[in-house]
Write an enzyme that holds these catalytic residues in place. Structure first.
Site, PDB file in Angstrom:
ATOM      1  N   THR A 181       3.492  47.300 -32.954  1.00 20.08           N
ATOM      2  CA  THR A 181       2.942  46.260 -32.086  1.00 20.08           C
ATOM      3  C   THR A 181       4.092  45.850 -31.193  1.00 20.08           C
ATOM      4  O   THR A 181       5.241  46.114 -31.517  1.00 20.08           O
ATOM      5  CB  THR A 181       2.478  45.071 -32.966  1.00 20.08           C
ATOM      6  OG1 THR A 181       1.271  45.421 -33.620  1.00 20.08           O
ATOM      7  CG2 THR A 181       2.244  43.798 -32.203  1.00 20.08           C
ATOM      8  N   THR A 232       4.241  41.222 -36.538  1.00 24.36           N
ATOM      9  CA  THR A 232       3.895  42.644 -36.631  1.00 24.36           C
ATOM     10  C   THR A 232       3.863  43.056 -38.099  1.00 24.36           C
ATOM     11  O   THR A 232       4.677  42.588 -38.898  1.00 24.36           O
ATOM     12  CB  THR A 232       4.882  43.529 -35.855  1.00 24.36           C
ATOM     13  OG1 THR A 232       4.594  44.905 -36.145  1.00 24.36           O
ATOM     14  CG2 THR A 232       6.334  43.246 -36.206  1.00 24.36           C
ATOM     15  N   GLY A 233       2.909  43.904 -38.439  1.00 27.29           N
ATOM     16  CA  GLY A 233       2.753  44.336 -39.825  1.00 27.29           C
ATOM     17  C   GLY A 233       1.278  44.595 -40.085  1.00 27.29           C
ATOM     18  O   GLY A 233       0.467  44.547 -39.156  1.00 27.29           O
ATOM     19  N   THR A 234       0.932  44.864 -41.340  1.00 28.65           N
ATOM     20  CA  THR A 234      -0.473  45.160 -41.664  1.00 28.65           C
ATOM     21  C   THR A 234      -1.353  43.965 -41.314  1.00 28.65           C
ATOM     22  O   THR A 234      -1.311  42.919 -41.965  1.00 28.65           O
ATOM     23  CB  THR A 234      -0.600  45.484 -43.157  1.00 28.65           C
ATOM     24  OG1 THR A 234       0.379  46.479 -43.467  1.00 28.65           O
ATOM     25  CG2 THR A 234      -1.980  46.022 -43.487  1.00 28.65           C
ATOM     26  N   GLY A 235      -2.182  44.133 -40.271  1.00 32.28           N
ATOM     27  CA  GLY A 235      -2.906  43.004 -39.698  1.00 32.28           C
ATOM     28  C   GLY A 235      -3.809  42.282 -40.683  1.00 32.28           C
ATOM     29  O   GLY A 235      -3.950  41.058 -40.619  1.00 32.28           O
TER      30      GLY A 235
HETATM   31  N1  ASP Z   1      -0.361  44.001 -36.704  1.00 29.37           N
HETATM   32  C1  ASP Z   1      -0.880  45.197 -36.107  1.00 29.37           C
HETATM   33  C2  ASP Z   1      -2.307  45.375 -36.499  1.00 29.37           C
HETATM   34  O1  ASP Z   1      -2.630  45.194 -37.642  1.00 29.37           O
HETATM   35  C3  ASP Z   1      -0.123  46.437 -36.444  1.00 29.37           C
HETATM   36  C4  ASP Z   1       1.382  46.313 -36.562  1.00 29.37           C
HETATM   37  O2  ASP Z   1       1.981  45.338 -36.122  1.00 29.37           O
HETATM   38  O3  ASP Z   1       2.007  47.240 -37.099  1.00 29.37           O
HETATM   39  O4  ASP Z   1      -3.117  45.745 -35.683  1.00 29.37           O
END
Ligand code: ASP
Length: 321
Positions: A181, A232-235
């Site tokens: 992201t 940012t991370g697993t949404g």
């Molecule tokens: N947060 C983003 C999503 O879940 C992906 C990410 O930041 O890696 O769409």
């Protein structure tokens, strides 16, 4: 600083006016080509310079974060705009949000397929509609009505993301899929703060899946009284943990400094819910926190006196920093 607030999260970086990130993830030193390392640095630097030009011209923090995120969206290396991930249908669905810390106004779009710069569409939603979040066909129609150029999906094709989709489709592929992201947080001369986040989502996600990035309070939050945040991370987990707002709420309700609040949410709460990730969090005095439970967090910042720093490898961004 009260002793109770000294940990976790390490100490903040001072005198920052703009920070950007290019996603959480592990980039161990030596694991990527020199070319790609350079591309990361170039992309982050271009985003910071774009924001700096706006700041120097007297632009608002909102203008600054939009300009910085547009630059990252245009760069094929990042999972947003041009370099967006492929979903399970081998298509692209993009999400973005932007928030003004001065009056808590916000705009967002989800699942857009034909817009090169979703962050600017999110800003249009904020400024030209009565709504905060538009999704799918309605968001596309809104874009066309406001003269946003239509772009066919092949604009978003990159070989790297295509290879990632094919790898994710293999039966033996791990369940957790690559994301990434981009985001920006800024404070301007008037003390106004803003945050912006844009993403192509997660590789091989189901069509129609929406993560945290376009959800105000989950992936993005800004309030002049406390903090501007982009996550940012697993949404799915950032949504359930209401991560960005939780950082702001901790600061508002307990007086915690930014490094403590961001560290508590990103290093304790979110991993406790089952996911890894990171955030950039900037307070009104220019203290920047970049905690991440993922091995790395690609990020960079611009200080009041014009210094630009970009960080790609996980050893440049220790988890507590
Ligand atoms: N947060 C983003 C999503 O879940 C992906 C990410 O930041 O890696 O769409």
């Amino acid at each position: 600083m009260p002793a109770a607030h000294s940990k976790p999260g390490g100490s903040a970086i001072r005198d920052v006016v703009l920070a950007v990130h290019g996603g959480a993830g592990s980039v161990p030193r030596g694991s990527i080509s020199d070319e790609r390392e350079l591309a990361y640095h170039e992309g982050l630097t271009a985003a910071l310079r774009a924001g700096q030009r706006v700041l120097d011209g007297g632009g608002s923090s909102l203008d600054v974060v939009e300009a910085a995120v547009r630059e990252l969206e245009d760069h094929p290396n990042f999972n947003a705009g041009r370099g967006a991930a492929f979903n399970a249908d081998a298509g692209h669905e993009l999400d973005a949000s932007i928030m003004n810390g001065r009056d808590l106004s916000a705009g967002a779009v989800a699942g857009v397929r034909h817009v090169r710069n979703p962050i600017s569409l999110a800003r249009l939603v904020m400024e030209r509609s009565d709504h905060v979040l538009l999704a799918g066909d309605g968001a596309e129609a809104f874009a066309l009505r406001h003269g946003v150029p239509y772009s066919t999906q092949d604009y978003f094709f990159t070989q790297r993301r295509w290879d990632a989709l094919l790898a994710a489709k293999k039966p033996e592929a791990p369940r957790s899929r690559g994301g990434g992201t981009v985001g920006a947080v800024a404070v301007d001369r008037s003390g106004d703060m803003a945050a912006a986040t844009s993403t192509g989502g997660m590789t091989n996600m189901l069509a129609g899946r929406i993560g945290d990035s376009p959800v105000i309070g989950a992936g993005t939050y800004a309030d002049n009284r406390t903090v501007a945040v982009s996550c940012t991370g697993t949404g799915e987990v950032f949504l359930r943990g209401v991560a960005a707002y939780d950082i702001a709420a901790l600061m508002a309700y307990t007086g915690a400094p930014v490094d403590h609040a961001a560290g508590t949410v990103i290093l304790e709460k979110i991993p406790g819910l089952g996911a890894l990730g990171g955030a950039i969090a900037l307070d009104p005095d220019g203290a920047l926190s970049t905690p991440h439970s993922s091995e790395g967090l690609v990020n960079g910042y611009l200080t009041r006196d014009g210094k630009i720093v970009t960080r790609v490898y996980d050893d440049e961004t220790p988890a507590a920093g």
